[in-house]
Design an enzyme around this catalytic site. Structure first.
Site, short mmCIF file in Angstrom:
data_model
loop_
_atom_site.label_atom_id
_atom_site.label_comp_id
_atom_site.label_asym_id
_atom_site.label_seq_id
_atom_site.Cartn_x
_atom_site.Cartn_y
_atom_site.Cartn_z
N GLY A 153 6.46 14.09 -5.99
CA GLY A 153 6.68 14.19 -4.54
C GLY A 153 7.35 12.92 -4.05
O GLY A 153 8.04 12.24 -4.81
N ARG A 154 7.09 12.60 -2.77
CA ARG A 154 7.76 11.42 -2.19
C ARG A 154 7.46 10.15 -2.98
O ARG A 154 8.35 9.38 -3.33
CB ARG A 154 7.32 11.24 -0.74
N ARG A 214 -5.45 9.56 -6.53
CA ARG A 214 -6.85 9.69 -6.17
C ARG A 214 -7.69 9.63 -7.43
O ARG A 214 -7.29 10.20 -8.47
CB ARG A 214 -7.12 11.05 -5.47
N ASP A 219 -5.76 1.95 -9.12
CA ASP A 219 -5.94 1.54 -7.73
C ASP A 219 -6.99 2.42 -7.05
O ASP A 219 -7.40 2.14 -5.94
CB ASP A 219 -4.60 1.66 -6.97
N GLU A 239 -15.25 5.51 -4.69
CA GLU A 239 -14.92 4.20 -4.11
C GLU A 239 -15.95 3.81 -3.06
O GLU A 239 -16.41 4.68 -2.31
CB GLU A 239 -13.52 4.27 -3.49
N HIS A 270 -7.97 -0.02 -4.11
CA HIS A 270 -7.28 0.99 -3.31
C HIS A 270 -6.41 0.34 -2.22
O HIS A 270 -6.71 0.42 -1.02
CB HIS A 270 -8.28 1.99 -2.69
#
Ligand code: 8YV
Length: 315
Positions: A155-156, A234, A258, A263, A281
């Site tokens: 994607g982007r 994620r 990350d 979390e 993150h």
């Protein structure tokens, strides 16, 4: 008399300067640290038309029912998986997120993590600080040039990451729901096939139930003892216990992460591993980008209350 300010419930503390601007424009009701949610909601139920949240804090059906006049939920973040979209749709509540403005920062971090785990930057830093250099030299790392990067989710952010990796002389392969013939990269309909053929598996796919535990023990085994996993998407997309086991056994060569399943809790076993790079993150965590994300939240709220089209509506 000036128009009364609209009431907005804010679920989680977002970027402080944006929160300050929201405070100027709206009457904010802060939900974090609230002990008794029922008491918090009671006086707001008849007047709150907007909720501001994030992809982590989310908004569930119970919250929407407690604030039944809600017309819009803004998500500070591109990933909106913690917002119950079906519940929002059923209640005709619009949902917005913050795409595009964070793409470059997240892609920068993806490449930064890839370089770090390949060239052992964090490891070298620890080595120098601990006096290791006075006694010997750091083990050599892995070159980027000529290696294959497997992007999962083109994607982007995936595209922006691929572009950066190309600049380092790397070959791009990808897996996703459908091929994108116009990009000219090799497509793999099967994630295990991609993992087998690439040196670095980079996760830039959306979270949510559809991608939960997509990266299994088998995918990691296919990545192999020289392979490295980079995750800026994620934590939910990876079977985390399987990842810990693969790193422990040497089934994969390293990881740079990350994001995590729970979390801010990071599996204790990862802490002592020298071939693992850990980040809290921070893909979008620069002042410019967090400010732009906050501005999108503000602009969507202003558009909504002015009866104008929303800028970045997802549902
Ligand atoms: C977080 C992110 O939203 O955009 C996303 O999906 O993961 C981040 O930008 C950010 O930490 C704010 O909660």
């Amino acid at each position: 008399m000036a128009d009364a300010k609209h009431d907005v419930v804010i679920v989680t503390p977002i970027y402080a300067p944006s929160l300050q601007r929201l405070d100027e424009l709206f009457t904010l009701h802060r939900l974090w640290d609230v002990k008794d949610r029922a008491a918090f909601y009671a006086p707001l139920a008849s007047k709150v038309r907007a909720i501001g949240s994030s992809g982590h804090a989310g908004a569930d059906a119970a919250m929407m029912d407690a604030l039944p006049k809600t017309e819009i939920i803004t998500c500070f973040g591109v990933g909106y998986y913690a917002i119950d979209i079906a519940a929002a749709k059923a209640r005709r509540i619009a949902v917005t997120n913050t795409p595009d403005v964070l793409t470059d920062d997240v892609a920068d971090l993806a490449l930064g993590l890839l370089i770090d785990v390949a060239r052992r930057i964090s490891r070298g830093d620890r080595f120098v600080r601990a006096g290791g250099w006075l006694k010997g030299s750091l083990e050599f790392g892995t070159a980027l040039k000529g290696k294959k990067v497997g992007i999962v989710g083109l994607g982007r952010i995936g595209h922006a990451t691929a572009k950066r990796a190309e600049a380092f002389g790397m070959e791009i392969l990808y897996h996703g729901r459908r091929p994108q013939p116009e990009v000219g990269y090799r497509y793999y309909p099967d994630l295990i096939g991609l993992a087998r053929d690439c040196d670095f598996l980079v996760l830039t796919l959306p979270g949510g139930p559809e991608t939960r535990n997509l990266v299994t023990a088998d995918v990691l085994a296919a990545l192999g003892p020289q392979g490295m996993l980079i995750n800026v998407a994620r934590g939910s997309t990876v079977d985390e216990p399987a990842l810990v086991a693969a790193l422990k056994s040497g089934a994969i060569g390293g990881a740079a992460l990350d994001v995590f399943a729970d979390e801010p809790r990071v599996p204790a076993e990862l802490m002592g591993m020298d071939n693992v790079v850990l980040q809290p993150h921070v893909g979008s965590a620069t002042h410019g980008t967090r400010g732009a994300m906050g501005q999108l939240v503000i602009d969507n709220l202003l558009a909504h209350f002015a009866g104008k089209p929303l800028l970045t509506r997802v549902a």
